[in-house]
Every structure is written in structure tokens, then in C-alpha cells.
Design a protein around this motif. Structure first.
Motif, mmCIF file in Angstrom:
data_model
loop_
_atom_site.group_PDB
_atom_site.id
_atom_site.type_symbol
_atom_site.label_atom_id
_atom_site.label_comp_id
_atom_site.label_asym_id
_atom_site.label_seq_id
_atom_site.Cartn_x
_atom_site.Cartn_y
_atom_site.Cartn_z
ATOM 1 N N PHE A 1 0.676 -1.264 -0.087
ATOM 2 C CA PHE A 1 0.012 -0.037 0.109
ATOM 3 C C PHE A 1 0.931 1.178 0.129
ATOM 4 C CE2 PHE A 1 -3.072 -3.021 1.929
ATOM 5 C CZ PHE A 1 -4.039 -2.793 1.489
ATOM 6 N N ALA A 2 0.314 2.165 -0.533
ATOM 7 C CA ALA A 2 0.856 3.555 -0.349
ATOM 8 C C ALA A 2 -0.371 4.643 -0.017
ATOM 9 C CB ALA A 2 1.579 4.160 -1.555
ATOM 10 N N PHE A 3 -0.196 5.466 0.983
ATOM 11 C CA PHE A 3 -1.073 6.483 1.336
ATOM 12 C C PHE A 3 -0.914 7.941 0.646
ATOM 13 C CE2 PHE A 3 -3.180 5.082 5.513
ATOM 14 C CZ PHE A 3 -3.290 3.671 5.084
ATOM 15 N N ALA A 4 -1.969 8.409 0.814
ATOM 16 C CA ALA A 4 -1.887 9.929 0.503
ATOM 17 C C ALA A 4 -1.388 10.598 1.402
ATOM 18 C CB ALA A 4 -3.385 10.694 0.025
ATOM 19 N N PRO A 5 -0.783 11.676 1.891
ATOM 20 C CA PRO A 5 -0.201 12.435 2.961
ATOM 21 C C PRO A 5 -1.416 12.710 3.802
ATOM 22 C CG PRO A 5 0.626 13.578 1.211
ATOM 23 C CD PRO A 5 -0.225 12.560 0.527
ATOM 24 N N ASP A 6 -2.525 13.234 3.588
ATOM 25 C CA ASP A 6 -3.584 13.253 4.536
ATOM 26 C C ASP A 6 -4.305 12.174 5.067
ATOM 27 O OD1 ASP A 6 -3.650 16.210 4.285
ATOM 28 O OD2 ASP A 6 -5.150 16.278 2.845
ATOM 29 N N ASP A 7 -4.234 10.990 4.414
ATOM 30 C CA ASP A 7 -4.275 9.680 4.921
ATOM 31 C C ASP A 7 -3.536 9.368 5.972
ATOM 32 O OD1 ASP A 7 -6.993 9.618 3.388
ATOM 33 O OD2 ASP A 7 -6.013 8.472 2.015
ATOM 34 N N ILE A 8 -2.442 9.451 5.725
ATOM 35 C CA ILE A 8 -1.271 9.014 6.663
ATOM 36 C C ILE A 8 -1.399 9.857 8.007
ATOM 37 C CG2 ILE A 8 1.079 9.001 7.250
ATOM 38 C CD1 ILE A 8 1.671 8.764 4.097
ATOM 39 N N ASP A 9 -1.518 10.965 7.888
ATOM 40 C CA ASP A 9 -1.673 11.960 9.108
ATOM 41 C C ASP A 9 -2.984 11.373 10.101
ATOM 42 O OD1 ASP A 9 0.467 13.399 8.517
ATOM 43 O OD2 ASP A 9 -0.680 15.006 7.776
ATOM 44 N N ASP A 10 -4.236 11.078 9.239
ATOM 45 C CA ASP A 10 -5.302 10.774 9.844
ATOM 46 C C ASP A 10 -5.347 9.398 10.377
ATOM 47 O OD1 ASP A 10 -6.563 13.248 9.095
ATOM 48 O OD2 ASP A 10 -7.633 12.366 7.851
ATOM 49 N N PHE A 11 -4.474 8.550 9.750
ATOM 50 C CA PHE A 11 -4.576 7.026 10.196
ATOM 51 C C PHE A 11 -3.539 7.046 11.357
ATOM 52 C CE2 PHE A 11 -2.579 3.105 10.326
ATOM 53 C CZ PHE A 11 -3.667 1.738 10.349
ATOM 54 N N LEU A 12 -2.404 7.540 11.362
ATOM 55 C CA LEU A 12 -1.577 7.625 12.374
ATOM 56 C C LEU A 12 -2.028 8.427 13.493
ATOM 57 C CD1 LEU A 12 1.957 7.979 10.748
ATOM 58 C CD2 LEU A 12 0.967 5.758 11.601
ATOM 59 N N GLY A 13 -2.961 9.388 13.620
ATOM 60 C CA GLY A 13 -3.611 9.920 14.606
ATOM 61 C C GLY A 13 -4.458 9.076 15.244
ATOM 62 N N TYR A 14 -5.267 8.036 14.628
ATOM 63 C CA TYR A 14 -5.901 7.471 15.322
ATOM 64 C C TYR A 14 -5.198 6.207 15.733
ATOM 65 C CZ TYR A 14 -9.239 3.209 15.823
ATOM 66 O OH TYR A 14 -9.844 2.309 16.125
ATOM 67 N N LEU A 15 -4.190 5.871 15.165
ATOM 68 C CA LEU A 15 -3.321 4.784 15.724
ATOM 69 C C LEU A 15 -2.603 5.225 17.085
ATOM 70 C CD1 LEU A 15 -2.845 2.419 13.398
ATOM 71 C CD2 LEU A 15 -0.732 2.501 14.322
ATOM 72 N N THR A 16 -2.487 6.377 17.056
ATOM 73 C CA THR A 16 -1.723 7.120 18.356
ATOM 74 C C THR A 16 -2.705 7.218 19.292
ATOM 75 O OG1 THR A 16 -0.260 8.493 17.034
ATOM 76 C CG2 THR A 16 -0.644 9.292 19.332
ATOM 77 N N SER A 17 -4.065 7.485 19.056
ATOM 78 C CA SER A 17 -5.001 7.757 19.874
ATOM 79 C C SER A 17 -5.309 6.206 20.690
ATOM 80 C CB SER A 17 -6.509 8.210 19.209
ATOM 81 O OG SER A 17 -6.995 7.127 18.553
ATOM 82 N N LEU A 18 -5.196 5.012 19.775
ATOM 83 C CA LEU A 18 -5.486 3.913 20.350
ATOM 84 C C LEU A 18 -4.441 3.338 21.447
ATOM 85 C CD1 LEU A 18 -6.490 1.558 17.315
ATOM 86 C CD2 LEU A 18 -8.021 2.393 19.258
ATOM 87 N N GLN A 19 -3.091 4.052 21.221
ATOM 88 C CA GLN A 19 -2.076 3.463 22.170
ATOM 89 C C GLN A 19 -2.274 4.377 23.573
ATOM 90 O OE1 GLN A 19 -0.006 1.180 20.576
ATOM 91 N NE2 GLN A 19 -1.631 1.715 18.799
ATOM 92 N N ALA A 20 -2.824 5.463 23.516
ATOM 93 C CA ALA A 20 -2.904 6.067 24.759
ATOM 94 C C ALA A 20 -4.128 5.431 25.630
ATOM 95 C CB ALA A 20 -3.343 7.558 24.542
ATOM 96 N N ARG A 21 -5.050 4.647 24.930
ATOM 97 C CA ARG A 21 -5.977 4.149 25.874
ATOM 98 C C ARG A 21 -5.616 3.255 26.964
ATOM 99 N NH1 ARG A 21 -10.964 3.644 21.424
ATOM 100 N NH2 ARG A 21 -10.656 5.735 20.812
#
Length: 118
Positions: free
Chosen positions: A98-118
Motif C-alpha cells: 500500500f501507499a497512502f496520500a499524505p492526509d490519509d497518513i496523518d489521519d491514520f497515524l492520529g487514530y493509531l496514536t489515539s489507540l495507544q493512549a487508551r
């Protein structure tokens, strides 16, 4: 292997194959606003949940597919940034590249980061 270009991520496990990358964001400095996190969650649910646990409590559908909420215990989530942009090449059959568009990368990693903090 046929190259698949998509604004999705199912190949998180394959991200271990890249070298020393300096991410554009400091670790944990991805979008945390509700709309961006929801967009990242939607990408995970649509494109990754067939194999990976993408929520705070679900189980991975495929044995051995890491739960997204535990990725931060294995390596820095920010280390996925370059491979999401360049294309992740995986080490086992059945996992697309896969390759992501920049905005998708940011949003996806924002979500992944939010999961780590739970």
C-alpha cells in the motif's frame, strides 16, 4: 507481486522492514481532533479490519495479525510514516502493498496514536 495503490493500510506488520527514517512529525504529534481521528478509524475499519484488530478491544480476525492498539509496544507508531507514503512491502503472502496520500497518513497515524493512549 502486483503493486496495489490505495488509501488504506492493511500491511502494518510489514513496516518493520524499513530502515532509519526521520518522520515529519514528532511521535504523538499527529492530528488528534475528532474529525481526523474518525477519518483514520474509518480507514482502519474499511481496509484493515479483515485481518487486524483495529479497535480498543476487538480481536484480530487473522491469527498473528497484530492488534493496532498494541503496535506502540513493538515499535514507535511514527515509524510507519515513511512506509505508508512509499509503499509497504510485506514479508508474507496475502498481504498487499500500500501507499497512502499524505492526509490519509496523518489521519491514520492520529487514530493509531489515539489507540495507544487508551
Amino acid at each position: 507481486m502486483k503493486r496495489i495503490w490505495s488509501s488504506a493500510l492493511c500491511a502494518v506488520a510489514g513496516s518493520l522492514f524499513f530502515g532509519a527514517f526521520q518522520p515529519a512529525h514528532a511521535a504523538g504529534n499527529y492530528p488528534s481532533d475528532p474529525m481526523s481521528v474518525a477519518s483514520g478509524q474509518e480507514l482502519a475499519e474499511i481496509h484493515c479490519a479483515a485481518c487486524h484488530a483495529v479497535g480498543p478491544e476487538d480481536a484480530s480476525a487473522q491469527p498473528g495479525a497484530p492488534a493496532f492498539r498494541e503496535l506502540g509496544q513493538r515499535y514507535p507508531v511514527s515509524s510507519l510514516e515513511e512506509s505508508l507514503a512509499e509503499g509497504i512491502v510485506t514479508g508474507h503472502e496475502g498481504m498487499p502493498e500500500f501507499a497512502f496520500a499524505p492526509d490519509d497518513i496523518d489521519d491514520f497515524l492520529g487514530y493509531l496514536t489515539s489507540l495507544q493512549a487508551r
